[in-house]
Design a protein around this motif. Structure first.
Motif, PDB file in Angstrom:
ATOM      1  N   ASP A 163       0.825  -1.208   0.000  1.00  0.00           N
ATOM      2  CA  ASP A 163       0.000   0.000   0.000  1.00  0.00           C
ATOM      3  C   ASP A 163       0.865   1.266   0.000  1.00  0.00           C
ATOM      4  N   GLY A 164       2.159   1.094  -0.233  1.00  0.00           N
ATOM      5  CA  GLY A 164       3.070   2.225  -0.224  1.00  0.00           C
ATOM      6  C   GLY A 164       3.711   2.479   1.120  1.00  0.00           C
ATOM      7  N   LYS A 165       3.127   1.943   2.175  1.00  0.00           N
ATOM      8  CA  LYS A 165       3.693   2.086   3.521  1.00  0.00           C
ATOM      9  C   LYS A 165       4.165   0.738   4.056  1.00  0.00           C
ATOM     10  N   VAL A 166       3.347  -0.274   3.839  1.00  0.00           N
ATOM     11  CA  VAL A 166       3.634  -1.634   4.306  1.00  0.00           C
ATOM     12  C   VAL A 166       3.598  -2.555   3.091  1.00  0.00           C
ATOM     13  N   LYS A 167       4.568  -3.452   3.028  1.00  0.00           N
ATOM     14  CA  LYS A 167       4.606  -4.406   1.920  1.00  0.00           C
ATOM     15  C   LYS A 167       4.898  -5.791   2.489  1.00  0.00           C
ATOM     16  N   VAL A 168       4.259  -6.790   1.919  1.00  0.00           N
ATOM     17  CA  VAL A 168       4.523  -8.185   2.269  1.00  0.00           C
ATOM     18  C   VAL A 168       4.845  -8.906   0.969  1.00  0.00           C
ATOM     19  N   SER A 169       5.978  -9.616   0.966  1.00  0.00           N
ATOM     20  CA  SER A 169       6.387 -10.340  -0.234  1.00  0.00           C
ATOM     21  C   SER A 169       6.953 -11.695   0.165  1.00  0.00           C
ATOM     22  N   TYR A 170       7.150 -12.532  -0.851  1.00  0.00           N
ATOM     23  CA  TYR A 170       7.846 -13.789  -0.595  1.00  0.00           C
ATOM     24  C   TYR A 170       9.315 -13.486  -0.342  1.00  0.00           C
ATOM     25  N   PHE A 171       9.978 -14.306   0.454  1.00  0.00           N
ATOM     26  CA  PHE A 171      11.399 -14.161   0.737  1.00  0.00           C
ATOM     27  C   PHE A 171      12.189 -14.842  -0.371  1.00  0.00           C
ATOM     28  N   LYS A 172      12.796 -14.041  -1.234  1.00  0.00           N
ATOM     29  CA  LYS A 172      13.579 -14.530  -2.372  1.00  0.00           C
ATOM     30  C   LYS A 172      12.778 -15.565  -3.148  1.00  0.00           C
ATOM     31  N   ASP A 173      13.289 -16.764  -3.292  1.00  0.00           N
ATOM     32  CA  ASP A 173      12.594 -17.801  -4.056  1.00  0.00           C
ATOM     33  C   ASP A 173      11.868 -18.804  -3.156  1.00  0.00           C
ATOM     34  N   LEU A 174      11.784 -18.524  -1.880  1.00  0.00           N
ATOM     35  CA  LEU A 174      11.146 -19.445  -0.940  1.00  0.00           C
ATOM     36  C   LEU A 174       9.701 -19.011  -0.713  1.00  0.00           C
ATOM     37  N   VAL A 175       8.758 -19.769  -1.239  1.00  0.00           N
ATOM     38  CA  VAL A 175       7.352 -19.383  -1.099  1.00  0.00           C
ATOM     39  C   VAL A 175       6.800 -19.704   0.287  1.00  0.00           C
ATOM     40  N   ASP A 176       7.558 -20.400   1.113  1.00  0.00           N
ATOM     41  CA  ASP A 176       7.094 -20.703   2.461  1.00  0.00           C
ATOM     42  C   ASP A 176       7.487 -19.628   3.466  1.00  0.00           C
ATOM     43  N   HIS A 210       8.217 -15.326   4.161  1.00  0.00           N
ATOM     44  CA  HIS A 210       7.793 -14.023   3.688  1.00  0.00           C
ATOM     45  C   HIS A 210       8.644 -12.931   4.316  1.00  0.00           C
ATOM     46  N   VAL A 211       8.526 -11.727   3.757  1.00  0.00           N
ATOM     47  CA  VAL A 211       9.192 -10.560   4.307  1.00  0.00           C
ATOM     48  C   VAL A 211       8.140  -9.484   4.521  1.00  0.00           C
ATOM     49  N   LEU A 212       8.139  -8.925   5.720  1.00  0.00           N
ATOM     50  CA  LEU A 212       7.303  -7.776   6.055  1.00  0.00           C
ATOM     51  C   LEU A 212       8.189  -6.545   5.916  1.00  0.00           C
ATOM     52  N   HIS A 213       7.874  -5.676   4.963  1.00  0.00           N
ATOM     53  CA  HIS A 213       8.652  -4.468   4.717  1.00  0.00           C
ATOM     54  C   HIS A 213       7.951  -3.292   5.395  1.00  0.00           C
ATOM     55  N   ILE A 214       8.681  -2.625   6.277  1.00  0.00           N
ATOM     56  CA  ILE A 214       8.176  -1.436   6.950  1.00  0.00           C
ATOM     57  C   ILE A 214       9.208  -0.346   6.721  1.00  0.00           C
ATOM     58  N   GLY A 215       8.807   0.671   5.983  1.00  0.00           N
ATOM     59  CA  GLY A 215       9.771   1.701   5.616  1.00  0.00           C
ATOM     60  C   GLY A 215      10.884   1.069   4.799  1.00  0.00           C
ATOM     61  N   ASP A 216      12.125   1.315   5.209  1.00  0.00           N
ATOM     62  CA  ASP A 216      13.265   0.750   4.475  1.00  0.00           C
ATOM     63  C   ASP A 216      13.796  -0.526   5.115  1.00  0.00           C
ATOM     64  N   GLN A 217      13.058  -1.083   6.065  1.00  0.00           N
ATOM     65  CA  GLN A 217      13.488  -2.306   6.747  1.00  0.00           C
ATOM     66  C   GLN A 217      12.614  -3.491   6.349  1.00  0.00           C
ATOM     67  N   GLY A 218      13.244  -4.662   6.296  1.00  0.00           N
ATOM     68  CA  GLY A 218      12.518  -5.892   6.013  1.00  0.00           C
ATOM     69  C   GLY A 218      12.681  -6.867   7.163  1.00  0.00           C
ATOM     70  N   PHE A 219      11.600  -7.496   7.538  1.00  0.00           N
ATOM     71  CA  PHE A 219      11.592  -8.459   8.642  1.00  0.00           C
ATOM     72  C   PHE A 219      11.122  -9.802   8.098  1.00  0.00           C
ATOM     73  N   ILE A 220      11.944 -10.818   8.272  1.00  0.00           N
ATOM     74  CA  ILE A 220      11.631 -12.149   7.754  1.00  0.00           C
ATOM     75  C   ILE A 220      10.569 -12.812   8.624  1.00  0.00           C
ATOM     76  N   ASN A 255      12.631  -4.965  16.838  1.00  0.00           N
ATOM     77  CA  ASN A 255      12.836  -3.713  16.105  1.00  0.00           C
ATOM     78  C   ASN A 255      11.617  -3.295  15.282  1.00  0.00           C
ATOM     79  N   ILE A 256      10.616  -4.132  15.199  1.00  0.00           N
ATOM     80  CA  ILE A 256       9.435  -3.793  14.406  1.00  0.00           C
ATOM     81  C   ILE A 256       8.739  -2.567  14.974  1.00  0.00           C
ATOM     82  N   ASP A 257       8.622  -2.484  16.283  1.00  0.00           N
ATOM     83  CA  ASP A 257       7.939  -1.350  16.913  1.00  0.00           C
ATOM     84  C   ASP A 257       8.617  -0.030  16.542  1.00  0.00           C
ATOM     85  N   SER A 258       9.941   0.028  16.640  1.00  0.00           N
ATOM     86  CA  SER A 258      10.639   1.278  16.317  1.00  0.00           C
ATOM     87  C   SER A 258      10.547   1.591  14.822  1.00  0.00           C
TER      88      SER A 258
END
Length: 88
Positions: free
Chosen positions: A10-23, A25-35, A62-65
């Motif tokens: 949505d431009g603020k939060v993004k969820v994607s697959y982690f590289k080629d592993l469909v099992d 995911h990565v939660l992208h918040i700002g410029d940080q990604g959380f596996i 670190n997700i909260d910050s």
């Protein structure tokens, strides 16, 4: 990441697959990604919103910050996780 399949963005939060592993995911918040390891996206998507902060903090303290710095609210992340799980 190149060749990533985006499940939600949505431009603020993004969820994607982690590289080629469909099992995983990565939660992208700002410029940080959380596996999100296998099964975590589904668990978070099924978590009541009142418990989402605690669950996310258990995954990475670190997700909260990152949310504060990016001016993103927990209900926005909750919605993103639920929508990503539906698409997954």
């Amino acid at each position: 990441m190149t060749n990533e399949e985006i499940l939600y963005d949505d431009g603020k939060v993004k969820v994607s697959y982690f590289k080629d592993l469909v099992d995983e995911h990565v939660l992208h918040i700002g410029d940080q990604g959380f596996i999100l390891q296998r099964g975590i996206l589904e668990e978070l998507a099924r978590t009541p919103i009142v418990n989402i902060k605690r669950k996310l903090s258990a995954i990475d303290s670190n997700i909260d910050s990152a949310l504060i710095r990016s001016e993103i609210f927990y209900h926005e992340v909750d919605f993103a996780l639920k929508q990503a799980h539906i698409k997954d």
